[in-house]
Write a protein that holds these residues in place. Structure first.
Motif, short mmCIF file in Angstrom:
data_model
loop_
_atom_site.label_atom_id
_atom_site.label_comp_id
_atom_site.label_asym_id
_atom_site.label_seq_id
_atom_site.Cartn_x
_atom_site.Cartn_y
_atom_site.Cartn_z
N THR A 1 -8.66 -58.59 20.75
CA THR A 1 -9.01 -57.59 19.74
C THR A 1 -7.79 -57.15 18.94
O THR A 1 -7.80 -57.15 17.72
CB THR A 1 -9.67 -56.36 20.41
OG1 THR A 1 -10.77 -56.83 21.19
CG2 THR A 1 -10.14 -55.37 19.38
N ASN A 2 -6.76 -56.75 19.64
CA ASN A 2 -5.50 -56.48 18.96
C ASN A 2 -4.36 -56.60 19.97
O ASN A 2 -4.59 -56.81 21.17
CB ASN A 2 -5.50 -55.11 18.28
CG ASN A 2 -5.73 -53.99 19.28
OD1 ASN A 2 -5.29 -54.07 20.43
ND2 ASN A 2 -6.42 -52.94 18.85
N ASN A 3 -3.14 -56.48 19.48
CA ASN A 3 -2.01 -56.73 20.37
C ASN A 3 -1.83 -55.64 21.41
O ASN A 3 -1.27 -55.89 22.47
CB ASN A 3 -0.73 -56.91 19.56
CG ASN A 3 -0.50 -58.37 19.22
OD1 ASN A 3 -1.13 -59.25 19.81
ND2 ASN A 3 0.37 -58.61 18.27
N PHE A 4 -2.31 -54.42 21.09
CA PHE A 4 -2.20 -53.38 22.12
C PHE A 4 -3.03 -53.78 23.34
O PHE A 4 -2.55 -53.79 24.47
CB PHE A 4 -2.67 -52.02 21.60
CG PHE A 4 -2.78 -51.01 22.71
CD1 PHE A 4 -1.64 -50.44 23.26
CD2 PHE A 4 -4.02 -50.68 23.25
CE1 PHE A 4 -1.73 -49.55 24.31
CE2 PHE A 4 -4.11 -49.78 24.31
CZ PHE A 4 -2.97 -49.23 24.83
N LEU A 5 -4.31 -54.15 23.09
CA LEU A 5 -5.15 -54.55 24.21
C LEU A 5 -4.63 -55.84 24.84
O LEU A 5 -4.69 -56.02 26.06
CB LEU A 5 -6.59 -54.73 23.74
CG LEU A 5 -7.33 -53.41 23.54
CD1 LEU A 5 -8.62 -53.61 22.77
CD2 LEU A 5 -7.60 -52.73 24.87
N GLY A 6 -4.09 -56.71 24.00
CA GLY A 6 -3.53 -57.95 24.53
C GLY A 6 -2.44 -57.68 25.55
O GLY A 6 -2.47 -58.18 26.67
N ILE A 7 -1.49 -56.84 25.16
CA ILE A 7 -0.36 -56.59 26.07
C ILE A 7 -0.83 -55.74 27.25
O ILE A 7 -0.34 -55.91 28.37
CB ILE A 7 0.83 -55.93 25.32
CG1 ILE A 7 2.14 -56.14 26.09
CG2 ILE A 7 0.64 -54.46 25.08
CD1 ILE A 7 2.88 -57.36 25.70
N TYR A 8 -1.83 -54.87 27.01
CA TYR A 8 -2.38 -54.10 28.13
C TYR A 8 -2.97 -55.02 29.18
O TYR A 8 -2.66 -54.91 30.37
CB TYR A 8 -3.46 -53.12 27.61
CG TYR A 8 -4.38 -52.60 28.70
CD1 TYR A 8 -3.95 -51.61 29.57
CD2 TYR A 8 -5.66 -53.14 28.86
CE1 TYR A 8 -4.78 -51.17 30.59
CE2 TYR A 8 -6.49 -52.70 29.86
CZ TYR A 8 -6.05 -51.71 30.74
OH TYR A 8 -6.87 -51.28 31.74
N PHE A 9 -3.80 -55.96 28.74
CA PHE A 9 -4.42 -56.85 29.72
C PHE A 9 -3.39 -57.75 30.38
O PHE A 9 -3.46 -58.02 31.58
CB PHE A 9 -5.52 -57.70 29.05
CG PHE A 9 -6.83 -56.99 28.94
CD1 PHE A 9 -7.59 -56.73 30.07
CD2 PHE A 9 -7.31 -56.57 27.71
CE1 PHE A 9 -8.80 -56.08 29.97
CE2 PHE A 9 -8.52 -55.91 27.60
CZ PHE A 9 -9.27 -55.65 28.74
N THR A 10 -2.41 -58.22 29.60
CA THR A 10 -1.42 -59.12 30.19
C THR A 10 -0.59 -58.40 31.24
O THR A 10 -0.41 -58.90 32.36
CB THR A 10 -0.48 -59.66 29.09
OG1 THR A 10 -1.27 -60.14 28.02
CG2 THR A 10 0.39 -60.78 29.63
N MET A 11 -0.08 -57.23 30.88
CA MET A 11 0.82 -56.54 31.81
C MET A 11 0.08 -56.04 33.04
O MET A 11 0.51 -56.24 34.17
CB MET A 11 1.54 -55.37 31.11
CG MET A 11 2.55 -55.85 30.09
SD MET A 11 3.36 -54.50 29.23
CE MET A 11 4.91 -54.45 30.08
N THR A 12 -1.08 -55.40 32.80
CA THR A 12 -1.80 -54.90 33.98
C THR A 12 -2.36 -56.07 34.79
O THR A 12 -2.41 -56.01 36.01
CB THR A 12 -2.94 -53.95 33.58
OG1 THR A 12 -3.78 -54.63 32.65
CG2 THR A 12 -2.43 -52.68 32.98
N GLY A 13 -2.74 -57.16 34.10
CA GLY A 13 -3.25 -58.33 34.81
C GLY A 13 -2.20 -58.91 35.74
O GLY A 13 -2.45 -59.20 36.91
#
Lengths: 198, 571, 100
Positions: free
Chosen positions: A127-139
């Motif tokens: 959706t956007n880079n905020f959600l991208g980095i959120y999912f990557t880091m928390t993942g």
């Protein structure tokens, strides 16, 4: 011949091999998450409109999760201290609580993730880079939690037999696992404000 | 030895072994096979460069229609050549093989600190390398965005790039396990009396290399994960907004930065250069001290220079990025650090060169390769200076000059040192001697043809010929005057390939030769020669764990009967 | 840490409980702060300060960094230096790019 200093400390460094090994491993973990934090800062400062975490994320749930991890950290160190006091029953108890908190973290994370996917329109990594980095880091952090659960679970169950044969070595192992687990907690302590609150 | 009573099957002894020596050999054989394979890719590419649009002989049927090498495949071969040579070939050989085998022996340890982790490290490397190779069989072929995998090109590339990323993540994990192991081994398992300043230089280089791998590789792992997310899940970490590919605007969210990849990539890849070169320094230092029969000049200076080099290597990476539109202040910073980092390199090279002074040099095969290393690495290093200065780099960037520069560092530099190491330690590993004549032929032909391949690259590069041109510059006006050199380089490359046959034959016949029974054929001073049999005992390495009483290079000590005084000899 | 007496361990346990309380308190504090309007930069700095305090507590007490050996300190110093380079240099390079 056995490899020296697997249990006892080497006199000049004051360390046993495993402890030094795990600290070095954590050093590389610092750089791994460091790379991601660096990417986060880079991406965030590179655009004009970076969304606030609260727009997408659930702060109360994450606060609860933070408390879960902190609690699991303290029970982890308590389980090690119990071994130091020769109290195997308490060790078992504290390790069990640690595992429960860790599972609790995963359950809450599951609800968080699925709420994002179920949202209309769905909040996806793309959706956007905020959600991208959120999912990557928390993942990646969740993967570390799962790894920790596996190891702690092993030392709760089959691995704990070593207490009878070689208690000192077993205590060392719990210390090492603890170091890893506290590190995972430490990463979350930074992830939480960076992603959710800023 | 009590441990010899264990009955071990072939599988537990040679395949799933946790003995550092077996794992070292596993690393060595695997990485040599990859080196040969990567070199083979290059020989195919050189055919295309010399004779564009003509069918490639021998392997043509594997490539494409009519035996021609299609441009996309040329890109694949180029990317995979770089990846294979560096990550599957040189680093595992220099760090995995030599480090595993000789660090425990040189410090008087019976094994690595974590033998199981060591085996895990090898098998992760092996699996990663197989995954890397499967890229050739996926639709669209192997990764074709260069070994640097710059986005956005790598983001829109074919599936091979995904395979490349997965392979890289595994290789990084492997080197992480290996470096933790080496560090703990050196810190914890040094034998009695082996203080830091008595360590052989080789151990120092492995130690510092391990630190570089430990701290520099994880950011690339992070970057690899981010690129995987971009490719698989559709995030836009490296994708700028409004990117147009072949006339169509990309639909992803955008807002990412291709430069982010370059920063994270070069944060690893510059220290990686020192990962490639430091073990080479170590091997060459051992061999030079041994074959000049005198102590190394400036042992402490060498150690401090290497530590300083390692630190500086973390703050020079953006000199790979001058043409990204970097501002002058940051540019000045990186130019300054780049000039500073050449100082320790020069200190090291000077120490090695001064060590030759006044020595009674034995010109055996390992020594020839070690001596060849010095000027070749010198050329590689000195040609790097103009690239470290933005004004020159903007002209030379991505030309064949750069290719010539780093190949001089790695090919006749590091790889010569690795050959030197193989010839030097072959008697230790097998208990047999290599053939001197074949070794010398191998050296002289390799030296000539290496220069035949790489020297013309400087000329082409200065004329402005870009790298990664599938036709070797046929359609390129700059190349008109220098394009004839393509043929020279290609013939040199193939002849260089032929010269390696001397090496292969030498290894094979020496392996089947008779054991000499000599423990210490080179009259060396370090523990692996003086205190173990050749080959060393299966488990435990030493009959009696040695103690150390003196420095590593006590050659020709006045008053001693022999011209070498073992480290383990009592004072 | 293998030479601790039972009394020392019991003393440690008291410390762990205190640290736990501090961590929980600081978690509430950092969430609370995020609801205040401190301006963009102020909020970021304060949140990072709180996170750093929490991180330090975990490292010093749970991970026993306070009475760790010098080898570990050297390792971590090297790591922190590399980490700071990793965080700040790309950032400064990018800000510099923007200006050219």
């Amino acid at each position: 011949m056995d490899i020296p200093y697997t249990v006892k400390n080497r006199p000049d460094t004051g360390l046993y091999n495993g402890k030094l090994g795990v600290w070095l491993f954590l050093a590389s973990e610092v750089m791994l998450f460091g790379g991601l934090f660096s990417a986060y800062i880079f991406l965030r400062t590179g655009v004009d409109d970076w969304p606030a975490g609260t727009e997408y994320l659930d702060v109360p749930l994450a606060t609860l999760n933070t408390l879960f991890l902190i609690s699991s950290s303290v029970t982890m160190v308590m389980s090690w201290a119990s071994l130091k006091l020769n109290d195997f029953k308490k060790y078992k108890l504290y390790t069990l609580i640690t595992l429960l908190f860790a599972f609790g973290f995963l359950v809450i994370k599951y609800f968080e993730y699925s709420a994002k996917f179920a949202h209309n329109p769905p909040y996806l990594p793309s959706t956007n880079n905020f959600l991208g980095i959120y999912f990557t880091m928390t993942g990646l952090h969740v993967l570390h939690i799962i790894g920790g659960i596996l190891v702690i679970g092993y030392f709760y169950g089959p691995g704990s037999k070593m207490w009878n044969s070689d208690p000192e070595r077993f205590t060392n192992r719990i210390e090492i696992v603890g170091l890893y687990w506290h590190f995972v907690d430490l990463v979350w302590i930074f992830l939480f404000p960076v992603l959710y609150l800023l | 030895m009590s441990t010899d009573q264990y009955k071990q099957s072939f599988w537990t002894k040679y395949i799933w072994s946790t003995d550092h020596k077996i794992i070292g050999i596993q690393y060595g054989i695997t990485s040599l096979v990859w080196l040969l394979f990567g070199f083979g890719l290059m020989m195919i590419m050189r055919y295309q460069l010399a004779y564009p649009d003509t069918p490639v002989p021998i392997v043509g049927a594997l490539l494409g229609e009519g035996g021609l090498l299609p441009p996309e495949m040329y890109n694949s071969l180029g990317a995979m050549h770089g990846t294979i040579m560096i990550f599957l070939g040189v680093v595992p050989l220099a760090f995995g093989a030599f480090g595993n085998y000789f660090v425990p022996l040189q410090i008087g340890a019976i094994d690595m600190a974590f033998p199981k982790l060591n085996a895990a490290s090898y098998w992760t490397y092996f699996a990663g390398s197989v995954i890397m190779a499967t890229g050739f069989f996926v639709p669209g072929g192997a990764a074709n965005s260069g070994w640097t995998s710059y986005p956005p090109l790598s983001e829109i590339a074919t599936m091979g790039q995904t395979v490349w990323l997965i392979g890289m993540v595994m290789l990084i994990t492997s080197s992480l396990l290996g470096s933790v192991n080496i560090l703990v081994t050196v810190i914890q398992l040094r034998t009695d009396g082996l203080t830091w300043m008595r360590l052989p230089i080789f151990v120092w280089t492995q130690f510092i290399t391990a630190f570089l791998l430990l701290l520099a590789f994880p950011p690339l792992e992070a970057a690899g994960v981010l690129q995987l997310m971009d490719r698989v899940v559709g995030t836009s970490f490296f994708m700028p907004s409004g990117l147009v590919v072949t006339g169509e605007v990309m639909t992803n969210a955008g807002g990412g930065s291709p430069l982010l990849w370059q920063h994270l990539f070069w944060f690893l890849a510059h220290p990686e250069v020192y990962v490639l070169i430091l073990p080479a320094f170590g091997i060459v230092a051992e061999i030079i001290a041994n074959n000049t029969r005198k102590p190394l000049a400036g042992y402490k200076a060498l150690v401090y220079a290497m530590v300083f080099l390692a630190f500086m290597s973390f703050i020079v990476w953006a000199h790979h990025m001058y043409i990204t539109g970097m501002g002058t202040s940051i540019g000045a910073f990186f130019q300054t650090t780049t000039m500073i980092i050449s100082i320790p390199s020069v200190v090291i090279l000077t120490a090695l060169l001064l060590s030759l002074w006044g020595g009674s040099i034995r010109f055996n095969t390992p020594m020839l390769f070690a001596l060849g290393f010095i000027p070749m690495f010198g050329i590689g290093g000195l040609t790097g200076l103009p690239l470290g200065l933005a004004a020159a780099d903007i002209h030379l960037h991505d030309t064949y000059y750069v290719i010539g520069h780093f190949h001089y560092v790695v090919a006749p530099g590091t790889i010569f040192a690795l050959f030197a190491g193989i010839y030097y330690w072959f008697p230790k590993i097998t208990g047999k001697r290599t053939n001197e004549l074949l070794g010398k032929l191998h050296f002289f032909f390799s030296l000539i043809f290496m220069n035949g391949v790489f020297m013309p690259m400087f000329i082409q590069g200065l004329a402005g010929v870009s790298r990664r041109l599938a036709d070797g510059g046929q359609t390129y006006a700059h190349a008109a005057d220098v394009i004839y050199l393509n043929e020279v380089m290609s013939y040199s490359a193939w002849l260089l390939g032929l010269a390696q046959i001397f090496f292969i034959i030498n290894m094979v016949i020496s392996l089947f030769g008779k054991k000499t029974g000599e423990k210490n054929p080179w009259d060396a001073t370090t523990l692996e020669w003086t205190d173990t049999t050749s080959p060393p005992l299966g488990h435990g390495n030493f009959e009696i764990v040695p103690k150390v009483y003196r420095g590593p290079y006590e050659y020709s000590v006045p008053g001693e009967k022999q011209d070498f005084t073992p480290q383990s000899k009592k004072v | 840490m293998s030479e601790l007496t039972p009394e020392e361990v019991k003393h440690h346990i008291k410390t762990y409980v205190l640290v736990f309380i501090a961590l929980a308190f600081l978690t509430i504090v950092t969430v609370g702060i995020s609801y205040l309007d401190l301006g963009h930069v102020g909020g970021i700095i304060l949140a990072l300060i709180v996170a750093s305090i929490k991180g330090t507590l975990v490292a010093c007490y749970f991970m026993h960094l306070l009475d760790e050996k010098v080898t570990i300190y050297w390792t971590l110093i090297a790591t922190v230096v590399a980490f700071l380079i990793l965080i700040f240099v790309p950032l400064s390079a990018m800000l510099d790019h923007a200006r050219i």
